[in-house]
Design a protein around this motif. Structure first.
Motif, PDB file in Angstrom:
ATOM      1  N   GLN A 144       0.839  -1.189   0.000  1.00 26.05           N
ATOM      2  CA  GLN A 144       0.000   0.000   0.000  1.00 26.05           C
ATOM      3  C   GLN A 144       0.877   1.242   0.000  1.00 26.05           C
ATOM      4  O   GLN A 144       1.951   1.239   0.597  1.00 26.05           O
ATOM      5  CB  GLN A 144      -0.929   0.016   1.226  1.00 26.05           C
ATOM      6  CG  GLN A 144      -1.940  -1.110   1.246  1.00 26.05           C
ATOM      7  CD  GLN A 144      -2.904  -0.994   2.411  1.00 26.05           C
ATOM      8  OE1 GLN A 144      -2.631  -0.312   3.399  1.00 26.05           O
ATOM      9  NE2 GLN A 144      -4.051  -1.636   2.312  1.00 26.05           N
ATOM     10  N   ARG A 145       0.397   2.289  -0.667  1.00 22.46           N
ATOM     11  CA  ARG A 145       1.135   3.544  -0.688  1.00 22.46           C
ATOM     12  C   ARG A 145       0.242   4.669  -0.196  1.00 22.46           C
ATOM     13  O   ARG A 145      -0.969   4.662  -0.409  1.00 22.46           O
ATOM     14  CB  ARG A 145       1.638   3.869  -2.093  1.00 22.46           C
ATOM     15  CG  ARG A 145       0.535   4.238  -3.071  1.00 22.46           C
ATOM     16  CD  ARG A 145       1.086   4.666  -4.420  1.00 22.46           C
ATOM     17  NE  ARG A 145       0.009   5.132  -5.280  1.00 22.46           N
ATOM     18  CZ  ARG A 145       0.174   5.497  -6.548  1.00 22.46           C
ATOM     19  NH1 ARG A 145       1.370   5.430  -7.106  1.00 22.46           N
ATOM     20  NH2 ARG A 145      -0.855   5.918  -7.259  1.00 22.46           N
ATOM     21  N   SER A 146       0.854   5.638   0.467  1.00 20.23           N
ATOM     22  CA  SER A 146       0.133   6.811   0.951  1.00 20.23           C
ATOM     23  C   SER A 146       1.006   8.042   0.727  1.00 20.23           C
ATOM     24  O   SER A 146       2.182   8.033   1.120  1.00 20.23           O
ATOM     25  CB  SER A 146      -0.181   6.689   2.450  1.00 20.23           C
ATOM     26  OG  SER A 146      -0.903   5.513   2.746  1.00 20.23           O
ATOM     27  N   THR A 248      -1.358  11.861   4.267  1.00 19.92           N
ATOM     28  CA  THR A 248      -2.372  12.880   3.979  1.00 19.92           C
ATOM     29  C   THR A 248      -3.550  12.347   3.169  1.00 19.92           C
ATOM     30  O   THR A 248      -4.411  13.131   2.765  1.00 19.92           O
ATOM     31  CB  THR A 248      -1.719  14.040   3.217  1.00 19.92           C
ATOM     32  OG1 THR A 248      -1.093  13.533   2.032  1.00 19.92           O
ATOM     33  CG2 THR A 248      -0.658  14.717   4.083  1.00 19.92           C
ATOM     34  N   ALA A 249      -3.605  11.039   2.913  1.00 20.53           N
ATOM     35  CA  ALA A 249      -4.718  10.441   2.179  1.00 20.53           C
ATOM     36  C   ALA A 249      -4.809   8.967   2.542  1.00 20.53           C
ATOM     37  O   ALA A 249      -3.872   8.380   3.091  1.00 20.53           O
ATOM     38  CB  ALA A 249      -4.525  10.605   0.669  1.00 20.53           C
ATOM     39  N   GLU A 250      -5.957   8.361   2.239  1.00 19.21           N
ATOM     40  CA  GLU A 250      -6.116   6.941   2.512  1.00 19.21           C
ATOM     41  C   GLU A 250      -5.157   6.137   1.639  1.00 19.21           C
ATOM     42  O   GLU A 250      -4.881   6.498   0.496  1.00 19.21           O
ATOM     43  CB  GLU A 250      -7.555   6.500   2.211  1.00 19.21           C
ATOM     44  CG  GLU A 250      -8.589   7.092   3.153  1.00 19.21           C
ATOM     45  CD  GLU A 250      -8.438   6.580   4.580  1.00 19.21           C
ATOM     46  OE1 GLU A 250      -7.855   5.473   4.758  1.00 19.21           O
ATOM     47  OE2 GLU A 250      -8.891   7.262   5.510  1.00 19.21           O
ATOM     48  N   PRO A 251      -4.607   5.039   2.166  1.00 15.41           N
ATOM     49  CA  PRO A 251      -3.659   4.243   1.383  1.00 15.41           C
ATOM     50  C   PRO A 251      -4.322   3.580   0.183  1.00 15.41           C
ATOM     51  O   PRO A 251      -5.503   3.227   0.224  1.00 15.41           O
ATOM     52  CB  PRO A 251      -3.146   3.209   2.393  1.00 15.41           C
ATOM     53  CG  PRO A 251      -4.218   3.122   3.424  1.00 15.41           C
ATOM     54  CD  PRO A 251      -4.823   4.492   3.514  1.00 15.41           C
ATOM     55  N   GLN A 252      -3.539   3.403  -0.860  1.00 16.65           N
ATOM     56  CA  GLN A 252      -3.988   2.715  -2.071  1.00 16.65           C
ATOM     57  C   GLN A 252      -3.172   1.445  -2.247  1.00 16.65           C
ATOM     58  O   GLN A 252      -1.956   1.451  -2.072  1.00 16.65           O
ATOM     59  CB  GLN A 252      -3.814   3.603  -3.305  1.00 16.65           C
ATOM     60  CG  GLN A 252      -4.658   4.861  -3.303  1.00 16.65           C
ATOM     61  CD  GLN A 252      -4.408   5.696  -4.544  1.00 16.65           C
ATOM     62  OE1 GLN A 252      -3.316   5.681  -5.109  1.00 16.65           O
ATOM     63  NE2 GLN A 252      -5.427   6.410  -4.978  1.00 16.65           N
ATOM     64  N   LEU A 287       6.564   9.386   0.022  1.00 21.37           N
ATOM     65  CA  LEU A 287       5.590   8.333  -0.237  1.00 21.37           C
ATOM     66  C   LEU A 287       5.812   7.256   0.821  1.00 21.37           C
ATOM     67  O   LEU A 287       6.930   6.754   0.989  1.00 21.37           O
ATOM     68  CB  LEU A 287       5.787   7.751  -1.640  1.00 21.37           C
ATOM     69  CG  LEU A 287       4.687   6.810  -2.140  1.00 21.37           C
ATOM     70  CD1 LEU A 287       3.399   7.572  -2.391  1.00 21.37           C
ATOM     71  CD2 LEU A 287       5.139   6.095  -3.419  1.00 21.37           C
ATOM     72  N   TRP A 288       4.761   6.940   1.553  1.00 20.13           N
ATOM     73  CA  TRP A 288       4.847   5.957   2.629  1.00 20.13           C
ATOM     74  C   TRP A 288       4.343   4.624   2.091  1.00 20.13           C
ATOM     75  O   TRP A 288       3.198   4.506   1.650  1.00 20.13           O
ATOM     76  CB  TRP A 288       4.007   6.405   3.809  1.00 20.13           C
ATOM     77  CG  TRP A 288       4.280   5.663   5.081  1.00 20.13           C
ATOM     78  CD1 TRP A 288       5.105   4.597   5.257  1.00 20.13           C
ATOM     79  CD2 TRP A 288       3.729   5.947   6.366  1.00 20.13           C
ATOM     80  NE1 TRP A 288       5.109   4.199   6.569  1.00 20.13           N
ATOM     81  CE2 TRP A 288       4.285   5.008   7.266  1.00 20.13           C
ATOM     82  CE3 TRP A 288       2.836   6.904   6.845  1.00 20.13           C
ATOM     83  CZ2 TRP A 288       3.947   4.989   8.619  1.00 20.13           C
ATOM     84  CZ3 TRP A 288       2.508   6.890   8.186  1.00 20.13           C
ATOM     85  CH2 TRP A 288       3.054   5.951   9.065  1.00 20.13           C
ATOM     86  N   LEU A 289       5.198   3.611   2.111  1.00 22.44           N
ATOM     87  CA  LEU A 289       4.873   2.279   1.607  1.00 22.44           C
ATOM     88  C   LEU A 289       4.782   1.307   2.780  1.00 22.44           C
ATOM     89  O   LEU A 289       5.666   1.268   3.639  1.00 22.44           O
ATOM     90  CB  LEU A 289       5.936   1.811   0.618  1.00 22.44           C
ATOM     91  CG  LEU A 289       6.047   2.675  -0.649  1.00 22.44           C
ATOM     92  CD1 LEU A 289       7.344   2.391  -1.380  1.00 22.44           C
ATOM     93  CD2 LEU A 289       4.864   2.432  -1.562  1.00 22.44           C
ATOM     94  N   GLU A 290       3.703   0.516   2.797  1.00 24.08           N
ATOM     95  CA  GLU A 290       3.489  -0.444   3.871  1.00 24.08           C
ATOM     96  C   GLU A 290       3.034  -1.774   3.280  1.00 24.08           C
ATOM     97  O   GLU A 290       2.246  -1.806   2.333  1.00 24.08           O
ATOM     98  CB  GLU A 290       2.437   0.058   4.859  1.00 24.08           C
ATOM     99  CG  GLU A 290       2.816   1.319   5.610  1.00 24.08           C
ATOM    100  CD  GLU A 290       1.722   1.772   6.549  1.00 24.08           C
ATOM    101  OE1 GLU A 290       1.934   1.736   7.764  1.00 24.08           O
ATOM    102  OE2 GLU A 290       0.644   2.147   6.056  1.00 24.08           O
TER     103      GLU A 290
END
Length: 328
Positions: A144-146, A248-252, A287-290
Motif C-alpha cells: 500500500q502507498r500513501s 495525507t490520504a487513505e492508502p492505495q 511516499l509511505w509504503l506499507e
C-alpha cells in the motif's frame, strides 16, 4: 506456527507462556473454542496492558463461546508473554446465552509476522520495492502507498533524567501518524494525545532500543507530544533523530503480484510514486509504503476478538513492513 491446546475446568484458569523474540512486526493469535466459554488475557512481558493502553493492547476479552477468534498485535514487546484462559463466566456473565458450566476446551495458534522493505530507483521515475518475508507464511501480502509529509527532529536527551518532549500538530485530513526514532544509545519512546488540552499517554515503545517505531491510524486533530528518554539510566546523554511522518490520504493498494509468500521468500514490486504531494514549510514530501497481509486483516474483521466499542483496538491495519520514499 505454535499450536497450544488444553482444557479449563470450571472456575479455573490455564496460562501458557510464550517467548517472543525482538524485532517482530506483528503477533497473530487464533483461538478456537470447541466447548464451554472462556475469557482470555494476552499479557506482554511489561504487564501494563490490564489497566492501561486498552486502545492498543486487548484487555480481558468478553465471553468467548464456541467459535473462532482472531487477533493481530502490532510490534509485540520482546520477552515472555502470558496467555491466560479463564472459565469463570458462570458467576459474572449477564447474558444467559453465554453462560456455561462445562469444562472449556480450546486450541490457540500463534504466528510471528515480519517483513522487510527496501527501496531503489526504477526506470522513468518509478520506485522498486524489494520485499523479504522474515516471519511465518504470508497468505495475501499487498503493498500500500500513501502520500505523506516528513518532519525530522534532531535533538538530545536531558541530563536531568526527564524526557525530551517533542510537540507535533496533526492537521485535518491526516490518516496515519508514524514515528521512527533512531538514537546512539538505547531509548524509550512515549506518545501522548494532548488534543483535549490535557495530555494522556496513548502508546509507548519499549524495552529500550536504538530504534523505535509507533503508528497511529486516524489520529485526532490537534496537539500530540512525543517523549524520548534513555533507559535504563535516564540521566545518561545521547543524541537522537525522530522522524514524524503524516499520511495525507487513505492508502492505495499497488501490488501487482498475488499469492502466498512462505518464510524467506523475496519478491519485488514497481510502484508509480504519483504526483509530488504539497507540503508545509519545514517538511519533506514522501511516499509511505506499507506491506499488509489482507488475510490476517480480513479474519480479524470476520472473527473479532473484541466487539465492545469502548475497547476497540485503534491501530488497524497492521503493517508488517514499511519504508519511506523521498521525492527527488
Amino acid at each position: 506456527p505454535l499450536r497450544l491446546a488444553g482444557r479449563v475446568p470450571l472456575m479455573g484458569v490455564v496460562t501458557h507462556h510464550v517467548d517472543i523474540p525482538p524485532d517482530v512486526a506483528a503477533l497473530a493469535i487464533e483461538l478456537n473454542v470447541t466447548r464451554g466459554a472462556v475469557r482470555v488475557m494476552a499479557l506482554p512481558s511489561h504487564t501494563l496492558t490490564r489497566n492501561y493502553f486498552r486502545n492498543v493492547y486487548p484487555a480481558m476479552t468478553r465471553t468467548l463461546v464456541n467459535g473462532r477468534y482472531h487477533l493481530v498485535l502490532p510490534r509485540p514487546t520482546a520477552g515472555v508473554w502470558s496467555i491466560s484462559l479463564g472459565n469463570d463466566r458462570i458467576r459474572a456473565e449477564r447474558d444467559p446465552a453465554l453462560v456455561s458450566a462445562d469444562e472449556a476446551e480450546y486450541t490457540v495458534s500463534l504466528r510471528l509476522l515480519n517483513a522487510e522493505l527496501r527501496l531503489a530507483e526504477g526506470r522513468q521515475g518509478r520506485v522498486v520495492t524489494a520485499a523479504t518475508n522474515r516471519g511465518h507464511r504470508l497468505r495475501e501480502p499487498v503493498l500500500q502507498r500513501s502520500p505523506a509529509v516528513l518532519r525530522t527532529h534532531e535533538s538530545n536527551t536531558l541530563a536531568s533524567g526527564m524526557p525530551r518532549l517533542i510537540p507535533m500538530d496533526v492537521p485535518e485530513g491526516t490518516t496515519t501518524l508514524g514515528l521512527n526514532l533512531r538514537s546512539e544509545r538505547s531509548t524509550e519512546l512515549y506518545l501522548y494525545d494532548c488534543t483535549t488540552g490535557e495530555c494522556f499517554v496513548h502508546d509507548f515503545a519499549m524495552p529500550a532500543a536504538t530504534e523505535q517505531q509507533l503508528v497511529v491510524r486516524n489520529p485526532k486533530v490537534g496537539r500530540w507530544v512525543a517523549a524520548v528518554n534513555v533507559a535504563p539510566f535516564p540521566a545518561a546523554l545521547t543524541t537522537f533523530v525522530l522522524e514524524e511522518v503524516m499520511a495525507t490520504a487513505e492508502p492505495q493498494q499497488v501490488s501487482s503480484k498475488t499469492g502466498e509468500r512462505p518464510s524467506g521468500t523475496r519478491w519485488s514490486e514497481t510502484v508509480d510514486p504519483g504526483v509530488r504531494p504539497s507540503h508545509p514549510p519545514g517538511t519533506t514530501p514522501v511516499l509511505w509504503l506499507e506491506l499488509i497481509d489482507l488475510a490476517s486483516e480480513r479474519e480479524e474483521a470476520e472473527f473479532p476478538w473484541e466487539q465492545r466499542p469502548e475497547w476497540k483496538l485503534l491501530d488497524r491495519p497492521v503493517a508488517l513492513g514499511s519504508a519511506v520514499y523521498r521525492f527527488p
